[in-house]
Design a protein around this motif. Structure first.
Motif, PDB file in Angstrom:
ATOM      1  N   ARG A 156      -7.253   4.864  -9.551  1.00 54.54           N
ATOM      2  CA  ARG A 156      -6.408   3.806 -10.115  1.00 54.54           C
ATOM      3  C   ARG A 156      -5.577   3.142  -9.016  1.00 54.54           C
ATOM      4  O   ARG A 156      -5.304   1.958  -9.070  1.00 54.54           O
ATOM      5  CB  ARG A 156      -5.536   4.439 -11.207  1.00 54.54           C
ATOM      6  N   HIS A 161      -7.905   0.776  -7.342  1.00 51.24           N
ATOM      7  CA  HIS A 161      -7.998  -0.404  -8.223  1.00 51.24           C
ATOM      8  C   HIS A 161      -6.788  -1.319  -8.005  1.00 51.24           C
ATOM      9  O   HIS A 161      -6.920  -2.539  -7.885  1.00 51.24           O
ATOM     10  CB  HIS A 161      -8.092   0.050  -9.685  1.00 51.24           C
ATOM     11  N   ASP A 221      -0.132  -1.590 -13.394  1.00 57.28           N
ATOM     12  CA  ASP A 221      -0.561  -0.377 -14.116  1.00 57.28           C
ATOM     13  C   ASP A 221       0.425   0.786 -13.923  1.00 57.28           C
ATOM     14  O   ASP A 221       0.045   1.951 -14.120  1.00 57.28           O
ATOM     15  CB  ASP A 221      -1.958   0.052 -13.642  1.00 57.28           C
ATOM     16  N   GLU A 261      -4.298   1.689 -25.395  1.00 49.01           N
ATOM     17  CA  GLU A 261      -4.445   0.959 -24.126  1.00 49.01           C
ATOM     18  C   GLU A 261      -3.445  -0.182 -23.987  1.00 49.01           C
ATOM     19  O   GLU A 261      -3.175  -0.657 -22.884  1.00 49.01           O
ATOM     20  CB  GLU A 261      -5.855   0.388 -24.027  1.00 49.01           C
ATOM     21  N   HIS A 310      -0.547  -8.240 -19.016  1.00 48.66           N
ATOM     22  CA  HIS A 310      -1.788  -8.192 -18.221  1.00 48.66           C
ATOM     23  C   HIS A 310      -2.993  -7.679 -18.994  1.00 48.66           C
ATOM     24  O   HIS A 310      -4.127  -7.980 -18.630  1.00 48.66           O
ATOM     25  CB  HIS A 310      -1.592  -7.408 -16.907  1.00 48.66           C
ATOM     26  N   THR A 311      -2.788  -6.916 -20.058  1.00 49.76           N
ATOM     27  CA  THR A 311      -3.929  -6.405 -20.833  1.00 49.76           C
ATOM     28  C   THR A 311      -4.328  -7.373 -21.944  1.00 49.76           C
ATOM     29  O   THR A 311      -5.520  -7.607 -22.162  1.00 49.76           O
ATOM     30  CB  THR A 311      -3.602  -5.036 -21.467  1.00 49.76           C
ATOM     31  N   ASP A 368      -7.028  -8.465 -12.247  1.00 48.62           N
ATOM     32  CA  ASP A 368      -7.313  -7.163 -12.860  1.00 48.62           C
ATOM     33  C   ASP A 368      -8.780  -7.091 -13.299  1.00 48.62           C
ATOM     34  O   ASP A 368      -9.439  -6.068 -13.168  1.00 48.62           O
ATOM     35  CB  ASP A 368      -6.369  -6.989 -14.066  1.00 48.62           C
ATOM     36  N   LEU A 403     -14.841  -5.696 -27.581  1.00 46.44           N
ATOM     37  CA  LEU A 403     -14.109  -4.938 -28.601  1.00 46.44           C
ATOM     38  C   LEU A 403     -14.827  -5.041 -29.943  1.00 46.44           C
ATOM     39  O   LEU A 403     -14.969  -4.051 -30.674  1.00 46.44           O
ATOM     40  CB  LEU A 403     -12.675  -5.457 -28.728  1.00 46.44           C
ATOM     41  N   GLN A 415     -13.826  -2.378 -32.629  1.00 45.72           N
ATOM     42  CA  GLN A 415     -12.412  -2.070 -32.381  1.00 45.72           C
ATOM     43  C   GLN A 415     -11.568  -3.293 -32.716  1.00 45.72           C
ATOM     44  O   GLN A 415     -12.049  -4.422 -32.629  1.00 45.72           O
ATOM     45  CB  GLN A 415     -12.221  -1.689 -30.905  1.00 45.72           C
ATOM     46  N   THR A 448      -4.299 -11.914 -28.104  1.00 49.44           N
ATOM     47  CA  THR A 448      -5.502 -12.192 -27.304  1.00 49.44           C
ATOM     48  C   THR A 448      -6.326 -13.303 -27.961  1.00 49.44           C
ATOM     49  O   THR A 448      -6.815 -14.215 -27.288  1.00 49.44           O
ATOM     50  CB  THR A 448      -6.341 -10.912 -27.147  1.00 49.44           C
TER      51      THR A 448
HETATM   52  N1  LIG Z   1      -6.848  -7.673 -26.925  1.00 49.90           N
HETATM   53  C1  LIG Z   1      -7.075  -6.374 -26.969  1.00 49.90           C
HETATM   54  N2  LIG Z   1      -6.952  -5.715 -28.135  1.00 49.90           N
HETATM   55  C2  LIG Z   1      -7.170  -4.398 -28.175  1.00 49.90           C
HETATM   56  N3  LIG Z   1      -7.534  -3.644 -27.124  1.00 49.90           N
HETATM   57  C3  LIG Z   1      -7.675  -4.246 -25.940  1.00 49.90           C
HETATM   58  C4  LIG Z   1      -7.449  -5.649 -25.805  1.00 49.90           C
HETATM   59  N4  LIG Z   1      -7.662  -5.984 -24.524  1.00 49.90           N
HETATM   60  C5  LIG Z   1      -8.001  -4.852 -23.893  1.00 49.90           C
HETATM   61  N5  LIG Z   1      -8.016  -3.796 -24.728  1.00 49.90           N
HETATM   62  C6  LIG Z   1      -8.311  -2.411 -24.367  1.00 49.90           C
HETATM   63  O1  LIG Z   1      -7.638  -2.149 -23.149  1.00 49.90           O
HETATM   64  C7  LIG Z   1      -8.572  -1.706 -22.160  1.00 49.90           C
HETATM   65  C8  LIG Z   1      -8.310  -2.305 -20.800  1.00 49.90           C
HETATM   66  O2  LIG Z   1      -6.946  -2.390 -20.469  1.00 49.90           O
HETATM   67  P1  LIG Z   1      -6.505  -3.223 -19.173  1.00 49.90           P
HETATM   68  O3  LIG Z   1      -5.048  -3.050 -18.975  1.00 49.90           O
HETATM   69  O4  LIG Z   1      -7.042  -4.625 -19.241  1.00 49.90           O
HETATM   70  O5  LIG Z   1      -7.330  -2.567 -18.009  1.00 49.90           O
HETATM   71  P2  LIG Z   1      -7.031  -1.315 -17.122  1.00 49.90           P
HETATM   72  O6  LIG Z   1      -8.017  -0.290 -17.581  1.00 49.90           O
HETATM   73  O7  LIG Z   1      -7.297  -1.825 -15.757  1.00 49.90           O
HETATM   74  O8  LIG Z   1      -5.592  -0.893 -17.322  1.00 49.90           O
HETATM   75  C9  LIG Z   1      -9.910  -2.180 -22.646  1.00 49.90           C
HETATM   76  O9  LIG Z   1     -10.920  -1.316 -22.208  1.00 49.90           O
HETATM   77  C10 LIG Z   1      -9.778  -2.197 -24.143  1.00 49.90           C
HETATM   78  O10 LIG Z   1     -10.138  -0.948 -24.686  1.00 49.90           O
END
Ligand SMILES: Nc1ncnc2c1ncn2[C@@H]1O[C@H](COP(=O)(O)OP(=O)(O)O)[C@@H](O)[C@H]1O
Ligand SMILES: [Fe+2]
Length: 187
Positions: free
Chosen positions: A18, A21, A51, A80, A109-110, A127, A164, A169, A175
């Motif tokens: 990580r 990364h 992260d 996550e 960021h996610t 990312d 997803l 999921q 998003t």
């Molecule tokens: N909009 C979303 N809704 C729900 N789950 C999400 C969404 N975007 C990403 N995820 C989940 O988060 C994971 C990735 O998180 P992220 O922070 O982008 O990457 P990292 O693994 O580098 O921390 C994805 O594999 C997915 O399972």
């Protein structure tokens, strides 16, 4: 805070893979910041800390979401999603990083969100495309990122939503809103 100090801090908190990364995100984000004209110091700290909370215990992160009155939906769409908003909170608390531009880039960021700043877009894309990433579709986003950051964002967000959905999921509403915002703006 200087970039090197931030790197020392996260190195202690993250497993080696990580951390590597994170170095990839840093390099990629600095590159994009130069291309698109974003403050290098802000991009460095956002990239290094994005992260920061990734390996905190889930219960601790959920507790912070509740105690700090963050969006309840963060508790409903998968664990996550916790590390971005909680990471932003922790770097402010623990290191006194108060710059809201940096904190927002970490926070979103996610998931992304509608009307992202250029800094948020750069961290989101970095990312996704940093050199250690190797999934289907990453090369297309790498190329788009050099031409048009919004096009790169549309493709990466749409890939994530599809990914997803294929796994049945839930998709965090911000998003979907981010996707709609970008598509409507294109027209
Ligand atoms: N909009 C979303 N809704 C729900 N789950 C999400 C969404 N975007 C990403 N995820 C989940 O988060 C994971 C990735 O998180 P992220 O922070 O982008 O990457 P990292 O693994 O580098 O921390 C994805 O594999 C997915 O399972
Ligand atoms: Fe992350």
């Amino acid at each position: 805070m200087e970039k090197d100090k931030a790197l020392c801090i996260v190195k202690e908190k993250l497993p080696n893979k990580r951390y590597v990364h994170t170095l990839g995100v840093l390099e990629t984000a600095v590159n994009l910041a130069q291309k698109y004209g974003v403050d290098q110091k802000k991009v460095e700290l956002a990239a290094v800390f994005h992260d920061y909370a990734k390996f905190r215990p889930i219960d601790e992160m959920k507790q912070i979401v509740v105690n700090e009155n963050m969006d309840d939906a963060l508790l409903l769409y998968g664990e996550e999603l916790l590390h971005g908003p909680v990471g932003a909170y922790l770097v402010k608390q623990e290191f006194g990083i108060k710059d809201e531009d940096i904190l927002d880039a970490i926070r979103y960021h996610t998931t992304g969100r509608p009307n992202m700043t250029l800094l948020e877009k750069i961290i989101y894309i970095a990312d996704y495309i940093e050199p250690n990433r190797s999934f289907k579709g990453v090369e297309e986003v790498r190329e788009l990122a050099q031409q048009d950051i919004d096009a790169a964002l549309i493709t990466s967000i749409s890939n994530t939503i599809n990914f997803l959905m294929k796994k049945k999921q839930p998709v965090f509403p911000a998003t979907l809103a981010a996707y709609n915002y970008l598509i409507l703006k294109e027209e």
